[in-house]
Design a protein around this motif. Structure first.
Motif, PDB file in Angstrom:
ATOM      1  N   ALA A  67       0.837  -1.201   0.000  1.00 17.00           N
ATOM      2  CA  ALA A  67       0.000   0.000   0.000  1.00 17.00           C
ATOM      3  C   ALA A  67       0.872   1.251   0.000  1.00 17.00           C
ATOM      4  CB  ALA A  67      -0.927  -0.010   1.209  1.00 17.00           C
ATOM      5  N   ARG A  68       1.956   1.208   0.750  1.00 14.97           N
ATOM      6  CA  ARG A  68       2.870   2.346   0.766  1.00 14.97           C
ATOM      7  C   ARG A  68       3.513   2.527  -0.606  1.00 14.97           C
ATOM      8  NH1 ARG A  68       6.859   5.222   0.973  1.00 14.97           N
ATOM      9  NH2 ARG A  68       7.556   6.610   2.615  1.00 14.97           N
ATOM     10  N   ALA A  69       3.874   1.415  -1.230  1.00 10.10           N
ATOM     11  CA  ALA A  69       4.502   1.493  -2.549  1.00 10.10           C
ATOM     12  C   ALA A  69       3.567   2.118  -3.576  1.00 10.10           C
ATOM     13  CB  ALA A  69       4.933   0.100  -2.994  1.00 10.10           C
ATOM     14  N   TYR A  70       2.261   1.888  -3.423  1.00 10.20           N
ATOM     15  CA  TYR A  70       1.297   2.411  -4.381  1.00 10.20           C
ATOM     16  C   TYR A  70       0.632   3.695  -3.897  1.00 10.20           C
ATOM     17  CZ  TYR A  70       1.869  -1.879  -7.038  1.00 10.20           C
ATOM     18  OH  TYR A  70       2.400  -2.912  -7.791  1.00 10.20           O
ATOM     19  N   GLY A  71       1.211   4.337  -2.884  1.00 12.61           N
ATOM     20  CA  GLY A  71       0.767   5.659  -2.488  1.00 12.61           C
ATOM     21  C   GLY A  71      -0.547   5.719  -1.751  1.00 12.61           C
ATOM     22  N   LYS A  72      -0.955   4.649  -1.090  1.00  8.91           N
ATOM     23  CA  LYS A  72      -2.195   4.670  -0.316  1.00  8.91           C
ATOM     24  C   LYS A  72      -1.989   5.526   0.936  1.00  8.91           C
ATOM     25  CE  LYS A  72      -3.752   1.637  -3.257  1.00  8.91           C
ATOM     26  NZ  LYS A  72      -4.735   1.978  -4.285  1.00  8.91           N
ATOM     27  N   PRO A  73      -2.985   6.317   1.322  1.00 12.04           N
ATOM     28  CA  PRO A  73      -2.820   7.259   2.449  1.00 12.04           C
ATOM     29  C   PRO A  73      -2.963   6.565   3.803  1.00 12.04           C
ATOM     30  CG  PRO A  73      -5.013   7.482   1.533  1.00 12.04           C
ATOM     31  CD  PRO A  73      -4.300   6.485   0.656  1.00 12.04           C
ATOM     32  N   ALA A 265      12.099  -7.139  13.244  1.00  9.34           N
ATOM     33  CA  ALA A 265      11.133  -7.924  12.474  1.00  9.34           C
ATOM     34  C   ALA A 265      10.694  -7.174  11.228  1.00  9.34           C
ATOM     35  CB  ALA A 265       9.928  -8.282  13.346  1.00  9.34           C
ATOM     36  N   LEU A 266      10.408  -5.899  11.369  1.00  9.80           N
ATOM     37  CA  LEU A 266       9.992  -5.111  10.215  1.00  9.80           C
ATOM     38  C   LEU A 266      11.108  -5.015   9.180  1.00  9.80           C
ATOM     39  CD1 LEU A 266       8.060  -2.256  12.045  1.00  9.80           C
ATOM     40  CD2 LEU A 266       7.058  -3.978  10.526  1.00  9.80           C
ATOM     41  N   ALA A 267      12.336  -4.804   9.636  1.00  8.83           N
ATOM     42  CA  ALA A 267      13.455  -4.692   8.702  1.00  8.83           C
ATOM     43  C   ALA A 267      13.649  -5.986   7.924  1.00  8.83           C
ATOM     44  CB  ALA A 267      14.735  -4.332   9.455  1.00  8.83           C
ATOM     45  N   LEU A 268      13.517  -7.119   8.605  1.00  4.79           N
ATOM     46  CA  LEU A 268      13.699  -8.395   7.916  1.00  4.79           C
ATOM     47  C   LEU A 268      12.557  -8.653   6.943  1.00  4.79           C
ATOM     48  CD1 LEU A 268      15.381 -10.935   7.542  1.00  4.79           C
ATOM     49  CD2 LEU A 268      14.134 -11.969   9.470  1.00  4.79           C
ATOM     50  N   LEU A 269      11.328  -8.347   7.342  1.00  6.21           N
ATOM     51  CA  LEU A 269      10.193  -8.557   6.445  1.00  6.21           C
ATOM     52  C   LEU A 269      10.293  -7.638   5.233  1.00  6.21           C
ATOM     53  CD1 LEU A 269       7.567 -10.125   5.995  1.00  6.21           C
ATOM     54  CD2 LEU A 269       6.364  -8.309   7.232  1.00  6.21           C
ATOM     55  N   ILE A 270      10.756  -6.419   5.430  1.00  9.75           N
ATOM     56  CA  ILE A 270      10.973  -5.508   4.300  1.00  9.75           C
ATOM     57  C   ILE A 270      11.986  -6.120   3.331  1.00  9.75           C
ATOM     58  CG2 ILE A 270      11.995  -3.285   3.653  1.00  9.75           C
ATOM     59  CD1 ILE A 270      10.725  -2.165   6.283  1.00  9.75           C
ATOM     60  N   ARG A 271      13.070  -6.656   3.871  1.00  9.78           N
ATOM     61  CA  ARG A 271      14.073  -7.274   2.995  1.00  9.78           C
ATOM     62  C   ARG A 271      13.481  -8.450   2.236  1.00  9.78           C
ATOM     63  NH1 ARG A 271      17.782 -11.482   3.245  1.00  9.78           N
ATOM     64  NH2 ARG A 271      17.761 -11.815   5.497  1.00  9.78           N
ATOM     65  N   TYR A 272      12.780  -9.318   2.940  1.00 13.37           N
ATOM     66  CA  TYR A 272      12.152 -10.463   2.269  1.00 13.37           C
ATOM     67  C   TYR A 272      11.212  -9.989   1.158  1.00 13.37           C
ATOM     68  CZ  TYR A 272      13.540 -13.901   5.906  1.00 13.37           C
ATOM     69  OH  TYR A 272      14.219 -14.754   6.746  1.00 13.37           O
ATOM     70  N   HIS A 274      11.175  -7.211  -0.520  1.00 10.07           N
ATOM     71  CA  HIS A 274      11.902  -6.636  -1.652  1.00 10.07           C
ATOM     72  C   HIS A 274      12.566  -7.729  -2.481  1.00 10.07           C
ATOM     73  CE1 HIS A 274      15.505  -4.618  -3.498  1.00 10.07           C
ATOM     74  NE2 HIS A 274      14.514  -3.928  -3.986  1.00 10.07           N
ATOM     75  N   GLU A 275      13.212  -8.681  -1.827  1.00  4.75           N
ATOM     76  CA  GLU A 275      13.883  -9.759  -2.555  1.00  4.75           C
ATOM     77  C   GLU A 275      12.885 -10.615  -3.329  1.00  4.75           C
ATOM     78  OE1 GLU A 275      17.695 -10.281   0.500  1.00  4.75           O
ATOM     79  OE2 GLU A 275      16.039 -11.724   0.549  1.00  4.75           O
ATOM     80  N   GLN A 276      11.649 -10.688  -2.867  1.00  3.28           N
ATOM     81  CA  GLN A 276      10.621 -11.462  -3.556  1.00  3.28           C
ATOM     82  C   GLN A 276       9.833 -10.612  -4.555  1.00  3.28           C
ATOM     83  OE1 GLN A 276       8.331 -13.744  -0.579  1.00  3.28           O
ATOM     84  NE2 GLN A 276      10.194 -13.870   0.653  1.00  3.28           N
ATOM     85  N   ARG A 277      10.328  -9.392  -4.789  1.00  2.09           N
ATOM     86  CA  ARG A 277       9.771  -8.478  -5.793  1.00  2.09           C
ATOM     87  C   ARG A 277       8.325  -8.076  -5.493  1.00  2.09           C
ATOM     88  NH1 ARG A 277      12.852 -12.271  -8.527  1.00  2.09           N
ATOM     89  NH2 ARG A 277      11.060 -13.496  -9.205  1.00  2.09           N
ATOM     90  N   ILE A 279       7.783  -5.375  -3.377  1.00  2.00           N
ATOM     91  CA  ILE A 279       7.870  -3.921  -3.239  1.00  2.00           C
ATOM     92  C   ILE A 279       9.082  -3.441  -4.046  1.00  2.00           C
ATOM     93  CG2 ILE A 279       6.671  -3.741  -1.034  1.00  2.00           C
ATOM     94  CD1 ILE A 279       9.367  -3.734   0.388  1.00  2.00           C
ATOM     95  N   PRO A 280       9.061  -2.187  -4.507  1.00  2.00           N
ATOM     96  CA  PRO A 280      10.104  -1.724  -5.439  1.00  2.00           C
ATOM     97  C   PRO A 280      11.446  -1.414  -4.798  1.00  2.00           C
ATOM     98  CG  PRO A 280       8.547   0.041  -5.009  1.00  2.00           C
ATOM     99  CD  PRO A 280       7.984  -1.195  -4.365  1.00  2.00           C
ATOM    100  N   ARG A 281      11.468  -1.170  -3.491  1.00  4.64           N
ATOM    101  CA  ARG A 281      12.746  -0.881  -2.836  1.00  4.64           C
ATOM    102  C   ARG A 281      12.647  -1.275  -1.362  1.00  4.64           C
ATOM    103  NH1 ARG A 281      12.954   3.762   0.351  1.00  4.64           N
ATOM    104  NH2 ARG A 281      11.218   5.235   0.098  1.00  4.64           N
ATOM    105  N   ARG A 282      13.790  -1.315  -0.704  1.00  5.45           N
ATOM    106  CA  ARG A 282      13.832  -1.642   0.717  1.00  5.45           C
ATOM    107  C   ARG A 282      13.611  -0.373   1.531  1.00  5.45           C
ATOM    108  NH1 ARG A 282      18.837  -5.689   2.048  1.00  5.45           N
ATOM    109  NH2 ARG A 282      18.190  -5.097   4.166  1.00  5.45           N
ATOM    110  N   TYR A 283      12.420  -0.238   2.076  1.00  5.38           N
ATOM    111  CA  TYR A 283      12.119   0.929   2.889  1.00  5.38           C
ATOM    112  C   TYR A 283      12.893   0.875   4.203  1.00  5.38           C
ATOM    113  CZ  TYR A 283       8.225   1.353  -0.345  1.00  5.38           C
ATOM    114  OH  TYR A 283       7.479   1.465  -1.481  1.00  5.38           O
ATOM    115  N   GLU A 284      13.189   2.040   4.736  1.00  2.00           N
ATOM    116  CA  GLU A 284      13.670   2.131   6.102  1.00  2.00           C
ATOM    117  C   GLU A 284      12.475   1.947   7.031  1.00  2.00           C
ATOM    118  OE1 GLU A 284      16.789   2.337   7.050  1.00  2.00           O
ATOM    119  OE2 GLU A 284      17.483   2.444   4.961  1.00  2.00           O
TER     120      GLU A 284
END
Length: 296
Positions: A67-73, A265-272, A274-277, A279-284
């Motif tokens: 949702a963040r990647a697609y600009g949802k508020p 946990a959030l950082a690892l899930l973000i990485r997963y 992104h690696e699984q395509r 989301i377009p980038r690894r968010y902080e």
């Protein structure tokens, strides 16, 4: 700042850690909650991201990331809700058809509810990181669309026949394995693919210094901007509702609160993701919150 009560369209599952809030034991002087009449919260997640139907909503974390990647508020509130669990045991096969181990997953058909499901993302990350599984060498069979309309099933996936279930297709030999979360049937034929999955999950958790989390609360960005006092009170109520549920019997808190308690946990899930395509980038991690929701 005005402090008049406002009514909040709210999606929140009925769990021990949310029950005191849902049943009216807890009230806010700033807001009233109009709880959606849904049996299972995840069945309304599409409405959260496609229709902007709620001001306060339980939401799967990968859905929030997309949702963040697609600009949802939406803005994340660091309050984990639901019945947390480890994920290693969710990858199962029909043991009556022979033993299936991790080394044999290449080329196999694995059923998943949706490609971007959070449980599926966790399990695929474990398979790739810890067992060296090539995720692209697996045929992923989906049973429903993802929550984001903008993210269709990627190339290389296949949709299961309408009306079929993962258990049925496993027992018929039409799937080799499946990742099944809360809907995992209590059937002795369904056995985990990963060896000693609960011990492996505990070791994985200790190694990463975190617990896997699936659902947090997401808020309308306008509410965060215009009524930070209400946002802080929502967090207070969720904390108190969790406290009234009491400590878990095994002493393991699977629903931690606060950004720092969930950062790893959030950082690892973000990485997963992104690696699984997904989301377009690894968010902080801090990008998921704003100045009001960035609770300690």
């Amino acid at each position: 700042m005005a402090s008049h009560p406002i009514r909040l369209r709210t999606l929140l599952g009925d769990y021990p850690n949310t029950r005191a809030l849902r049943n009216g034991e807890l009230e806010s002087p700033l807001a009233a909650f109009d709880f959606a009449d849904v049996k299972v919260a995840n069945r309304a997640f599409k409405k959260v991201v496609r229709e902007h139907a709620f001001d306060v909503a339980e939401l799967a974390l990968v859905t929030f990331l997309q949702a963040r990647a697609y600009g949802k508020p939406l803005v994340l509130l660091p309050a984990v809700v639901g019945a947390g669990r480890f994920q290693h045991h969710c990858l199962v096969h029909d043991a009556t058809r022979g033993k299936l181990g991790v080394a044999g997953l290449a080329g196999k058909r694995i059923g998943i509810r949706a490609y971007a499901q959070t449980t599926v993302t966790w399990v695929r990350g474990v398979l790739a990181d810890d067992y060296g599984v090539d995720l692209d060498a697996i045929e992923w069979v989906t049973f429903e669309d993802g929550h984001l309309a903008e993210f269709p099933d990627p190339a290389g996936t296949r949709r299961a026949p309408a009306g079929a279930t993962m258990a049925q297709m496993l027992f018929a030999g039409e799937l080799d394995a499946a990742i099944i979360g809360t809907e995992l049937p209590d059937d002795p034929r369904l056995q985990p693919v990963l060896p000693d999955p609960f011990a492996a999950a505990r070791a994985w958790s200790e190694r990463h210094g975190m617990l896997p989390i699936n659902h947090m609360v997401a808020l309308d960005a306008g509410l965060c901007r215009d009524r930070p006092d209400v946002v802080r009170d929502i967090y207070r109520l969720l904390q108190e509702s969790k406290r009234r549920a009491g400590a878990p019997a095994d002493g393991v808190d699977m629903t931690p609160f606060g950004v720092e308690a969930n950062r790893r946990a959030l950082a690892l899930l973000i990485r997963y993701a992104h690696e699984q395509r997904l989301i377009p980038r690894r968010y902080e991690v801090d990008e998921l919150f704003d100045d009001t929701t960035r609770m300690p």
